[in-house]
Design a protein around this motif. Sequence first.
Motif, short mmCIF file in Angstrom:
data_model
loop_
_atom_site.label_atom_id
_atom_site.label_comp_id
_atom_site.label_asym_id
_atom_site.label_seq_id
_atom_site.Cartn_x
_atom_site.Cartn_y
_atom_site.Cartn_z
N ASP A 126 17.99 26.19 41.55
CA ASP A 126 16.83 26.30 40.66
C ASP A 126 15.56 25.77 41.33
O ASP A 126 14.46 26.20 41.02
CB ASP A 126 17.07 25.53 39.36
N GLN A 127 15.74 24.84 42.27
CA GLN A 127 14.58 24.27 42.97
C GLN A 127 13.85 25.32 43.79
O GLN A 127 12.68 25.13 44.13
CB GLN A 127 15.05 23.14 43.90
N TYR A 128 14.54 26.41 44.11
CA TYR A 128 13.93 27.48 44.90
C TYR A 128 13.64 28.72 44.05
O TYR A 128 13.49 29.82 44.57
CB TYR A 128 14.85 27.85 46.07
N GLY A 129 13.58 28.48 42.73
CA GLY A 129 13.22 29.57 41.83
C GLY A 129 14.34 30.56 41.59
O GLY A 129 14.10 31.70 41.17
N LEU A 130 15.58 30.13 41.84
CA LEU A 130 16.73 31.02 41.64
C LEU A 130 17.50 30.57 40.41
O LEU A 130 18.24 29.59 40.46
CB LEU A 130 17.65 31.01 42.86
N ALA A 131 17.31 31.28 39.33
CA ALA A 131 18.07 30.97 38.11
C ALA A 131 19.52 31.38 38.31
O ALA A 131 19.84 32.15 39.23
CB ALA A 131 17.48 31.71 36.92
N ARG A 132 20.37 30.85 37.49
CA ARG A 132 21.77 31.25 37.57
C ARG A 132 21.90 32.75 37.34
O ARG A 132 21.25 33.31 36.47
CB ARG A 132 22.63 30.50 36.54
N ARG A 133 22.77 33.38 38.15
CA ARG A 133 22.93 34.82 38.06
C ARG A 133 23.48 35.21 36.68
O ARG A 133 24.43 34.63 36.19
CB ARG A 133 23.90 35.29 39.15
N GLN A 134 22.86 36.19 36.07
CA GLN A 134 23.31 36.67 34.76
C GLN A 134 24.26 37.85 34.97
O GLN A 134 23.86 38.90 35.46
CB GLN A 134 22.12 37.10 33.91
N TYR A 135 25.51 37.64 34.62
CA TYR A 135 26.50 38.68 34.81
C TYR A 135 26.57 39.59 33.58
O TYR A 135 26.45 39.13 32.45
CB TYR A 135 27.89 38.07 35.05
N VAL A 136 26.75 40.87 33.83
CA VAL A 136 27.00 41.79 32.73
C VAL A 136 28.46 41.60 32.31
O VAL A 136 29.37 41.81 33.10
CB VAL A 136 26.75 43.25 33.16
N THR A 137 28.66 41.15 31.09
CA THR A 137 30.01 40.85 30.65
C THR A 137 30.49 41.87 29.63
O THR A 137 29.73 42.67 29.10
CB THR A 137 30.07 39.43 30.04
N ASN A 138 31.78 41.77 29.32
CA ASN A 138 32.43 42.61 28.32
C ASN A 138 32.37 44.10 28.66
O ASN A 138 32.48 44.95 27.78
CB ASN A 138 31.85 42.37 26.93
N ALA A 139 32.16 44.40 29.94
CA ALA A 139 32.24 45.79 30.40
C ALA A 139 33.25 45.82 31.54
O ALA A 139 33.07 45.15 32.55
CB ALA A 139 30.87 46.27 30.88
N SER A 140 34.32 46.55 31.35
CA SER A 140 35.41 46.54 32.32
C SER A 140 35.01 47.25 33.61
O SER A 140 34.39 48.32 33.59
CB SER A 140 36.65 47.22 31.74
N ARG A 141 35.34 46.63 34.74
CA ARG A 141 35.08 47.22 36.05
C ARG A 141 36.38 47.50 36.79
O ARG A 141 36.44 47.49 38.01
CB ARG A 141 34.20 46.29 36.88
N VAL A 142 37.42 47.72 36.02
CA VAL A 142 38.75 47.92 36.59
C VAL A 142 38.81 49.21 37.41
O VAL A 142 38.31 50.26 36.97
CB VAL A 142 39.83 47.94 35.50
N THR A 143 39.42 49.11 38.57
CA THR A 143 39.76 50.28 39.38
C THR A 143 41.28 50.30 39.52
O THR A 143 41.91 49.25 39.65
CB THR A 143 39.13 50.17 40.79
N SER A 144 41.84 51.48 39.47
CA SER A 144 43.28 51.61 39.72
C SER A 144 43.49 52.75 40.71
O SER A 144 42.66 53.65 40.83
CB SER A 144 44.06 51.88 38.43
N VAL A 145 44.58 52.67 41.44
CA VAL A 145 44.90 53.69 42.45
C VAL A 145 46.25 54.29 42.08
O VAL A 145 47.25 53.58 41.96
CB VAL A 145 44.95 53.08 43.86
N SER A 146 46.27 55.59 41.88
CA SER A 146 47.50 56.27 41.50
C SER A 146 48.36 56.59 42.71
O SER A 146 47.89 56.53 43.87
CB SER A 146 47.16 57.58 40.76
N ASN A 147 49.61 56.95 42.48
CA ASN A 147 50.50 57.33 43.57
C ASN A 147 49.97 58.58 44.28
O ASN A 147 50.12 58.71 45.51
CB ASN A 147 51.91 57.60 43.04
#
Length: 317
Positions: A126-147
Amino acid sequence: MTDLRALPGLRVPPAAKGHTKLTEHDQCTMRTLNYQLKQLCTNNRDGSYATQAMRSRMLSLMANQLHELGYRQMQAKSLKPKHIVALTQLWEQQELSIGTRKNRLATLRWWAAKVNKQNVVARDNDQYGLARRQYVTNASRVTSVSNEQLDNINDTYTRLSIRLQQAFGLRREEAIKFQPSYAIKDDHLQLKSSWCKGGRARVVPITNSEQRDLLNEVQAFAKGGSLIPPELKYVQQLRRYEGQTRRAGLRKLHGLRHGYAQRRFQVLTGFACPAQGGPISQDLTSDQRALNEKARAVISAELGHTRENITAVYLGR
């Protein structure tokens, strides 16, 4: 020229017959700061190969930036708060992402620690003007790989690495460097610090028969080695992995870790996480809240993170 032996963490080996030593002219040709930071990295092998390589590139870039900002006679030990401020202001002008700036500050803290000047870099971003990163939540980013998608991967080493990522939530580097003879224990995987981000070794549990069958397959294929072909180095296999996945149309495979985290949450709590449509924090009962907190701590450790709140990225909040 400054005597490099006076700097902590920097070692200049004596000249030996048959070995090349940088002359004073060579050291002057390469800027003193760049040279000393290169030596600092060479003599402090903290973290995985990828971490070391990225750190070296960042330090070289920052040395160049400091030179361009007018700091022409710097040495590794002459790092001061004014240099940190100048760099962070430059990065802000360049409109770099908050994540990139935080990563660079972490590298500056590593540099400061190695020359015993930890207090030069503020501990709070915060001393360098960097607020905590705001994450986009409750949105799934799941990837799956099929056979079917795996069948498009011609390289067996790459195919098995991807399956390990999906089954155990491993990072890409961990899955490529995976050595079954070392990693597979009775009821868990033991990951080497040199495989893991930040050099943090960790344990991942083996919880089902599908995981066990995969490990048996990997063990039989590797024959005492790793998932890097004997004739290749890690970087070469990484490039093969990238080429194979690109040609197979596989993208955003970091999402395999999201899938692992969400499956583990369901097992550990008995209900879905918010990213899967489960209850959000204010709707939890007291019993559910206790299960939620414990599960998030467990999953954070299994994924190799040191902060529980990072699980919001994987699970939602």
